[in-house]
Motif scaffolding. Structure first.
Motif, PDB file in Angstrom:
ATOM      1  N   THR A 134      -4.016   5.120  -6.428  1.00 64.60           N
ATOM      2  CA  THR A 134      -2.767   4.440  -6.769  1.00 64.60           C
ATOM      3  C   THR A 134      -2.435   3.368  -5.747  1.00 64.60           C
ATOM      4  OG1 THR A 134      -2.064   6.579  -7.589  1.00 64.60           O
ATOM      5  CG2 THR A 134      -0.421   4.847  -7.591  1.00 64.60           C
ATOM      6  N   SER A 135      -2.782   3.618  -4.488  1.00 70.89           N
ATOM      7  CA  SER A 135      -2.412   2.665  -3.433  1.00 70.89           C
ATOM      8  C   SER A 135      -3.055   1.291  -3.662  1.00 70.89           C
ATOM      9  CB  SER A 135      -2.807   3.193  -2.052  1.00 70.89           C
ATOM     10  OG  SER A 135      -4.209   3.073  -1.854  1.00 70.89           O
TER      11      SER A 135
ATOM     12  N   PHE B  29      -1.061  11.602   5.546  1.00 67.29           N
ATOM     13  CA  PHE B  29      -2.058  10.630   5.075  1.00 67.29           C
ATOM     14  C   PHE B  29      -1.669   9.207   5.490  1.00 67.29           C
ATOM     15  CE2 PHE B  29      -4.462   7.850   2.495  1.00 67.29           C
ATOM     16  CZ  PHE B  29      -5.563   8.528   2.002  1.00 67.29           C
TER      17      PHE B  29
ATOM     18  N   ARG C  90      -3.263  -0.104  -6.658  1.00 67.54           N
ATOM     19  CA  ARG C  90      -2.843  -0.632  -7.949  1.00 67.54           C
ATOM     20  C   ARG C  90      -1.781  -1.726  -7.902  1.00 67.54           C
ATOM     21  NH1 ARG C  90      -1.697   3.047 -12.486  1.00 67.54           N
ATOM     22  NH2 ARG C  90      -1.446   0.980 -13.342  1.00 67.54           N
TER      23      ARG C  90
ATOM     24  N   THR D 228      -3.381   9.307  -4.053  1.00 69.33           N
ATOM     25  CA  THR D 228      -2.806   8.379  -3.076  1.00 69.33           C
ATOM     26  C   THR D 228      -3.730   7.171  -2.910  1.00 69.33           C
ATOM     27  OG1 THR D 228      -1.659  10.169  -1.951  1.00 69.33           O
ATOM     28  CG2 THR D 228      -1.964   8.136  -0.695  1.00 69.33           C
ATOM     29  N   ILE D 229      -5.028   7.424  -2.778  1.00 73.04           N
ATOM     30  CA  ILE D 229      -5.983   6.313  -2.611  1.00 73.04           C
ATOM     31  C   ILE D 229      -6.003   5.428  -3.851  1.00 73.04           C
ATOM     32  CG2 ILE D 229      -8.425   5.675  -2.335  1.00 73.04           C
ATOM     33  CD1 ILE D 229      -8.761   8.432  -0.900  1.00 73.04           C
TER      34      ILE D 229
ATOM     35  N   THR E 198       0.846  -1.196   0.000  1.00 74.76           N
ATOM     36  CA  THR E 198       0.000   0.000   0.000  1.00 74.76           C
ATOM     37  C   THR E 198       0.884   1.249   0.000  1.00 74.76           C
ATOM     38  OG1 THR E 198      -1.778  -1.181   1.118  1.00 74.76           O
ATOM     39  CG2 THR E 198      -1.850   1.225   1.219  1.00 74.76           C
TER      40      THR E 198
ATOM     41  N   ARG F 180      -8.806   0.127   6.840  1.00 72.34           N
ATOM     42  CA  ARG F 180      -8.264   0.634   8.101  1.00 72.34           C
ATOM     43  C   ARG F 180      -7.046   1.523   7.839  1.00 72.34           C
ATOM     44  NH1 ARG F 180      -5.011   1.234  11.113  1.00 72.34           N
ATOM     45  NH2 ARG F 180      -3.555  -0.032   9.930  1.00 72.34           N
ATOM     46  N   PHE F 181      -6.156   1.026   6.979  1.00 70.67           N
ATOM     47  CA  PHE F 181      -4.939   1.776   6.669  1.00 70.67           C
ATOM     48  C   PHE F 181      -5.282   3.158   6.106  1.00 70.67           C
ATOM     49  CE2 PHE F 181      -1.231   3.288   4.637  1.00 70.67           C
ATOM     50  CZ  PHE F 181      -0.136   2.605   5.125  1.00 70.67           C
ATOM     51  N   LEU F 182      -6.156   3.199   5.109  1.00 73.65           N
ATOM     52  CA  LEU F 182      -6.435   4.473   4.445  1.00 73.65           C
ATOM     53  C   LEU F 182      -7.218   5.441   5.346  1.00 73.65           C
ATOM     54  CD1 LEU F 182      -7.301   3.226   0.847  1.00 73.65           C
ATOM     55  CD2 LEU F 182      -5.145   4.229   1.627  1.00 73.65           C
ATOM     56  N   PHE F 183      -8.102   4.911   6.184  1.00 70.60           N
ATOM     57  CA  PHE F 183      -8.896   5.799   7.031  1.00 70.60           C
ATOM     58  C   PHE F 183      -8.177   6.187   8.320  1.00 70.60           C
ATOM     59  CE2 PHE F 183     -12.187   4.813   4.083  1.00 70.60           C
ATOM     60  CZ  PHE F 183     -13.029   5.892   4.141  1.00 70.60           C
TER      61      PHE F 183
ATOM     62  N   ILE G  30     -13.820   2.286  -2.452  1.00 70.79           N
ATOM     63  CA  ILE G  30     -12.539   1.587  -2.264  1.00 70.79           C
ATOM     64  C   ILE G  30     -12.780   0.072  -2.290  1.00 70.79           C
ATOM     65  CG2 ILE G  30     -10.632   1.189  -0.643  1.00 70.79           C
ATOM     66  CD1 ILE G  30     -11.061   4.204   0.218  1.00 70.79           C
TER      67      ILE G  30
ATOM     68  N   GLU H 279      -8.146  -4.606   6.052  1.00 69.11           N
ATOM     69  CA  GLU H 279      -6.800  -4.054   6.298  1.00 69.11           C
ATOM     70  C   GLU H 279      -6.595  -2.735   5.554  1.00 69.11           C
ATOM     71  OE1 GLU H 279      -3.714  -4.846   7.740  1.00 69.11           O
ATOM     72  OE2 GLU H 279      -4.326  -6.688   8.735  1.00 69.11           O
TER      73      GLU H 279
ATOM     74  N   MET I 291      -7.121   9.334   6.656  1.00 71.67           N
ATOM     75  CA  MET I 291      -7.913  10.489   6.226  1.00 71.67           C
ATOM     76  C   MET I 291      -9.106  10.768   7.140  1.00 71.67           C
ATOM     77  SD  MET I 291      -9.536   9.092   2.676  1.00 71.67           S
ATOM     78  CE  MET I 291     -10.074   7.401   2.506  1.00 71.67           C
ATOM     79  N   LYS I 292      -9.344   9.862   8.072  1.00 70.96           N
ATOM     80  CA  LYS I 292     -10.499  10.064   8.959  1.00 70.96           C
ATOM     81  C   LYS I 292     -10.224  11.188   9.960  1.00 70.96           C
ATOM     82  CE  LYS I 292     -13.227   7.644  12.396  1.00 70.96           C
ATOM     83  NZ  LYS I 292     -13.266   6.477  13.290  1.00 70.96           N
TER      84      LYS I 292
ATOM     85  N   LEU J  74      -8.356  -8.613   3.471  1.00 71.17           N
ATOM     86  CA  LEU J  74      -7.551  -7.650   2.723  1.00 71.17           C
ATOM     87  C   LEU J  74      -8.268  -6.310   2.678  1.00 71.17           C
ATOM     88  CD1 LEU J  74      -5.044  -7.441   0.846  1.00 71.17           C
ATOM     89  CD2 LEU J  74      -6.544  -8.013  -1.046  1.00 71.17           C
TER      90      LEU J  74
ATOM     91  N   LEU K   1     -17.081   6.613   0.339  1.00 72.44           N
ATOM     92  CA  LEU K   1     -15.672   6.359   0.040  1.00 72.44           C
ATOM     93  C   LEU K   1     -15.299   4.910   0.316  1.00 72.44           C
ATOM     94  CD1 LEU K   1     -13.472   9.232   1.419  1.00 72.44           C
ATOM     95  CD2 LEU K   1     -13.556   8.345  -0.900  1.00 72.44           C
TER      96      LEU K   1
ATOM     97  N   THR L 219       3.118   1.419  -3.393  1.00 73.67           N
ATOM     98  CA  THR L 219       2.306   1.681  -4.577  1.00 73.67           C
ATOM     99  C   THR L 219       1.657   3.056  -4.505  1.00 73.67           C
ATOM    100  OG1 THR L 219       1.818  -0.670  -4.502  1.00 73.67           O
ATOM    101  CG2 THR L 219       0.636   0.622  -6.140  1.00 73.67           C
ATOM    102  N   SER L 220       1.302   3.481  -3.291  1.00 71.67           N
ATOM    103  CA  SER L 220       0.600   4.766  -3.146  1.00 71.67           C
ATOM    104  C   SER L 220       1.449   5.934  -3.644  1.00 71.67           C
ATOM    105  CB  SER L 220       0.198   4.996  -1.690  1.00 71.67           C
ATOM    106  OG  SER L 220       1.316   5.373  -0.917  1.00 71.67           O
TER     107      SER L 220
ATOM    108  N   TRP M 267       2.267   7.483  -8.373  1.00 69.86           N
ATOM    109  CA  TRP M 267       1.683   8.445  -9.306  1.00 69.86           C
ATOM    110  C   TRP M 267       2.590   9.660  -9.414  1.00 69.86           C
ATOM    111  CZ3 TRP M 267      -0.009  13.102  -6.856  1.00 69.86           C
ATOM    112  CH2 TRP M 267      -0.010  13.054  -5.458  1.00 69.86           C
TER     113      TRP M 267
END
Lengths: 194, 194
Positions: free
Chosen positions: B156-157, A183, B159, B153-154, A153, B182-185, B86, B179, A188-189, B176, B82, A156-157, A160
Motif C-alpha cells: 500500500t505504501s 515498521f 500506491r 504496509t509495503i 509513504t 531506505r525508508f522501508l528497510f 519493491i 529513498e 523491516m531490516k 525516489l 524484496l 498511503t501505507s 489498507w
C-alpha cells in the motif's frame, strides 16, 4: 447542531451504501428502501445525493484536523507527535470504517466548490504533517530524508486498514498499531544482520 | 498475438479515459470520439467497455507476475528479492502510469468470472510476496514481524506513485527508489537518536 435521528440514520445508511456500491452507482431509491422511506420523503430530509457525500467527507476531514491541532499544541517531541498522528489514523481507520472508505476513495466525486475546498483541507493537513517530519529531522530524531516522499509513504501505507478488519484477523488494534509504528520508525531490516 | 494499431490505440485511449473519468462514468461515445471512429465501428474492434477494463487489469497483473517469477527463480537473498520486487512496483508505477491507475483503482468494476480470477491472481501474488518476507525473517535478514501487516504496509505504501509523477517533482525515479527502499528497510528513526 444536532441532527434528527432520521437524518442520522440516512447518513449512516448512505455511507454503507456508497461503500458497497461506490458513490456513482448508489441510487437514492436504494437508500430510501434501506431507511424505510419513500424517495420523496427522503428528499425532505436531505438535499440530494451529493449532500450526503459532502457530509461524510467533511466530517472525516474534521476528525483528522482536530487530531492534528491537538498534536501541534502538545509539548511532545516531533517523533512523539508523529507517533500520535499515525496512531490517530489507525484509530479512525479501524473504528469508523465506513466513513473512512468514502473519505479515502469517493471524495473525487465531490462537485465544485466542495472538491476544491476538500483538496485545500487535505493540502493543509499534508503541509502540517510535513512540518512535523522536518522538525524531527532538524532535531536529529529522524534521519535525513525527502519529507514529501516520507509523507506520502506514511499516509498511503495506512490506506489498507479501512478495508481490513483487525478483529477478524486475530490481531488487536493495539498490536496492529505497535507493529505499524515499529515498521515505519525502524524499518523491516534486522539491525543485527550484515 | 499482436494487436492491430487501431485496437492498440483504442486500448491506450480507453486507459486514459478511465483514468480521467473513472470506469463507470466513461462512455463508449467519448472513447469513439477520441480515437476518431463512429461508435458502431468501435464495436467492430472490441467487444464492449468491460473488455477494455479486463485487458488493462490482466495486462498489468501479468507484469507483476512475470517480475515475481524472475525474482523467485533468482539466486538472490530474501532481502535482495524484496528490494527487487519493491523496485519493480516503483518502475511499473512510474512508467505505465495510466494502466496502473486503472489496475489499482478500477478493478472493482470487473464482472464475474473476471473479478474472481483477478482476485485469485492478486491473492497468489500476495502469498508469494509474504513467503519471501517469511524467508527473510527466517534468515534473520529481517526483524520478527507480522508478515501480513508488513505485506500490506509495503504494497500500500507504494500506491501514491502512480498519481505522483517524479519527473514533475524534481526527483529522479532512481532517487525516489533509493529513498523508498531506505525508508522501508531502515525506517525513519535516526539510529543515533536516543
Amino acid at each position: 447542531m444536532p441532527v434528527s435521528p432520521t437524518k442520522q440514520k440516512i447518513f449512516e445508511e448512505a455511507a454503507r451504501l456508497f461503500q458497497e456500491n461506490g458513490y456513482l452507482a448508489a441510487s437514492m431509491r436504494d437508500l430510501a428502501q434501506r431507511v424505510g422511506l419513500q424517495v420523496s420523503s427522503l428528499y425532505s430530509h436531505i438535499g440530494n445525493k451529493e449532500e450526503l457525500l459532502q457530509k461524510i467527507c467533511f466530517d472525516s476531514a474534521r476528525l483528522y484536523l482536530e487530531g492534528m491541532k491537538n498534536v501541534e499544541e502538545s509539548a511532545a517531541s516531533p517523533s512523539e507527535k508523529l507517533r500520535r498522528l499515525i496512531s490517530l489514523h489507525i484509530q479512525i481507520a479501524t473504528t469508523d470504517v465506513t466513513s473512512v472508505t468514502i473519505f479515502s476513495d469517493e471524495w473525487r466525486h465531490l462537485s465544485e466548490p466542495y472538491l476544491q475546498e476538500f483538496l485545500a483541507i487535505r493540502k493543509d493537513y499534508e503541509k502540517r504533517f510535513s512540518r512535523i517530519l522536518q522538525q524531527g529531522i532538524d532535531a536529529s530524531e529522524l534521519v535525513e530524508m525527502n519529507t514529501t516522499v516520507a509523507l506520502f509513504t506514511i499516509l498511503t501505507s495506512l490506506r489498507w486498514l479501512h478495508r481490513w478488519y483487525p478483529e477478524k484477523r486475530g490481531i488487536s488494534v493495539k498490536s496492529l498499531e505497535a507493529e505499524i509504528l515499529r515498521f515505519l520508525f525502524e524499518g523491516m531490516k534486522n539491525p543485527n544482520a550484515g
